[in-house]
Design a protein around this motif. Structure first.
Motif, short mmCIF file in Angstrom:
data_model
loop_
_atom_site.label_atom_id
_atom_site.label_comp_id
_atom_site.label_asym_id
_atom_site.label_seq_id
_atom_site.Cartn_x
_atom_site.Cartn_y
_atom_site.Cartn_z
N GLY A 98 0.82 -1.20 0.00
CA GLY A 98 0.00 0.00 0.00
C GLY A 98 0.85 1.25 0.00
N PRO A 99 0.21 2.42 -0.10
CA PRO A 99 0.97 3.68 -0.17
C PRO A 99 1.91 3.92 1.00
CG PRO A 99 -1.29 4.02 -0.88
CD PRO A 99 -1.23 2.62 -0.33
N SER A 100 1.52 3.50 2.21
CA SER A 100 2.44 3.69 3.35
C SER A 100 3.71 2.87 3.17
CB SER A 100 1.75 3.28 4.66
OG SER A 100 0.78 4.22 5.03
N PHE A 101 3.55 1.66 2.65
CA PHE A 101 4.69 0.80 2.33
C PHE A 101 5.61 1.50 1.33
CE2 PHE A 101 6.62 -2.34 -0.49
CZ PHE A 101 7.07 -3.34 0.36
N SER A 102 5.01 2.08 0.29
CA SER A 102 5.79 2.73 -0.77
C SER A 102 6.44 4.02 -0.30
CB SER A 102 4.90 3.01 -1.98
OG SER A 102 4.34 1.81 -2.48
N ALA A 103 5.74 4.77 0.55
CA ALA A 103 6.28 6.05 1.00
C ALA A 103 7.61 5.87 1.71
CB ALA A 103 5.28 6.74 1.92
N ALA A 104 7.75 4.78 2.46
CA ALA A 104 9.00 4.54 3.18
C ALA A 104 10.17 4.40 2.21
CB ALA A 104 8.86 3.29 4.04
#
Length: 452
Positions: A98-104
């Motif tokens: 998800g986006p939180s995974f990608s933001a990291a």
């Protein structure tokens, strides 16, 4: 990893060595002079892999003459991606939880800025605004969600009939139905986090939506109120009370995953499964034409706990994210694959045999539920209903999609409050501290203000 709660974590040292030695997929040439593009995906079932091969791989390859797409299925995809990206290697198209995974990874410089491709392909005009914005960091696009998702109630119609109750529309009705099921020797509901602890985020997100309200969570994300605000405290406390009463898988929350839970639901062991629309893909293994029970499964909104909140409302999220490896030699090709997936045609074909995972977050969701059969019909309708909720602003936010990465991870530890090993005060103070740090770094994605 997707939030299915069914995949087995971990990979052997040999597998790690293979990942580290792998180059980005675009570096190799395929037959006919085409460049090979790689996408690493989780370990889908044989039927799902067949659908992926037919609709995505063959469909994309036939749509152009420059690239061949290669999809690799592996249960340890998240770990493999982490190892590969840390070495500036890995697949061209980066699949994540998800986006939180990608933001990291975006803040580490491991993902390419996709804003130029968004402008080229018109993604911002095509994708629902909350979903597009969830993949941005400091104003630049680093991921797109593969699917629109909602959290609600799966129910077995035959079990409700057996109990002599209808589909609950209020929280009081829901808890009364679960109490009646427990007295009949059933699970009040079935679900669990076995093998994938971030399943916890589903349930704290659900309570934030239906107790505190989407507007309160929005205000916390904007820094207008603290995560220790009384509305949020009540949401945490109510989620703990819900857990302690056995309303999340009875005593087996830690021993069940989504697949096992759907099997129990189909077997009539419980009236309810609370979870994301993603779970339609697991339900199809047990509610199908061969079993003769496809029509037994229904899906409904989770009722509000706090009076006065918009109703019906949902908890908006996504199943996974799609990004471009910053070190891919074929970023243009990777963007072309993602663009191919952000289309009506792709959504129409994928959902014929794979309900639950491919509610492509299009502003104009034109799929007709009546043109589908089995659970695909029910899932397509659920996506249409969720799009309507987005358009009216009647929604809250799933942590793994809309919260900054470390804050989302911190919410995974909500089970400490449920089990009584941590107080609500201590838990939310940690959330606030983590959030303050990420907000100062600009890691909070922009989100539209919901209605209430």
């Amino acid at each position: 990893m997707s939030r299915s709660g069914i995949r087995v974590l971990g990979a052997g040292l040999a597998a790690m060595a293979v990942v580290l030695s792998a180059c980005s997929g675009g570096s190799s040439s395929a037959a006919g002079g085409r460049q090979t593009l790689q996408l690493w995906f989780w370990g889908a079932s044989p039927q799902q892999q067949k659908t992926m091969k037919s609709v995505l791989v063959d469909g994309f390859d036939k749509s152009q003459s420059k690239y061949n797409l290669e999809v690799t299925f592996n249960n340890a995809v998240d770990k493999n991606v982490q190892v590969a990206l840390s070495a500036n290697k890995g697949p061209d198209i980066v699949y994540g939880s998800g986006p939180s995974f990608s933001a990291a990874y975006a803040v580490q410089g491991k993902l390419a800025d996709m804003t130029p491709y968004a402008e080229k392909y018109g993604w911002k005009d095509r994708i629902l605004a909350p979903m597009y914005d969830s993949g941005t960091v400091n104003g630049k696009l680093y991921s797109l969600p593969n699917s629109l998702e909602n959290l609600g109630i799966f129910y077995n119609k035959k079990v409700l009939d057996q109990l002599g109750v209808g589909v609950p529309t209020t929280f009081a009705e829901l808890t009364a139905d679960m109490d009646k099921a427990a007295k009949a020797g059933m699970y009040p509901s079935v679900t669990g986090n076995k093998g994938w602890k971030p399943v916890n985020q589903n349930y704290i997100s659900m309570f934030l939506t239906h107790v505190a309200g989407g507007k309160a969570v929005y205000d916390a994300l904007q820094g207008k109120i603290k995560w220790t605000d009384p509305k949020i405290v009540k949401a945490v406390d109510d989620s703990a009370d819900f857990y302690k009463k056995g309303y999340l898988g009875g005593k087996d929350y830690a021993n069940l995953n989504f697949t096992e839970s759907m099997q129990l639901l189909a077997q009539g062991k419980s009236p309810f499964f609370f979870g994301p629309t993603l779970a339609f893909q697991f339900a199809s293994d047990y509610f199908n034409d061969a079993a003769g029970n496809t029509s037994d499964l229904g899906f409904a909104p989770f009722p509000n706990v706090t009076a006065g909140l918009p109703s019906p409302s949902g908890t908006l999220g996504t199943t996974a994210s799609l990004s471009i490896n910053a070190h891919s030699p074929n970023k243009d090709g990777a963007a072309e694959v993602i663009d191919y997936m952000m289309s009506d045609k792709f959504a129409q074909e994928m959902n014929k045999t794979w309900p639950g995972y491919w509610g492509v977050p299009l502003k104009n969701w034109d799929l007709d539920p009546d043109s589908y059969t089995g659970l695909s019909k029910e899932f397509v309708q659920s996506v249409k209903d969720t799009v309507d909720m987005v358009n009216t602003g009647d929604y809250g936010f799933f942590a793994g999609t809309f919260f900054p990465p470390a804050t989302a991870t911190a919410f995974t530890d909500i089970d400490g409050v449920w089990l009584g090993t941590e107080s609500t005060t201590d838990f939310l103070n940690k959330i606030q501290s983590t959030f303050d740090d990420e907000k100062a770094k600009g890691l909070v994605p922009p989100v539209p203000e919901p209605a209430g």
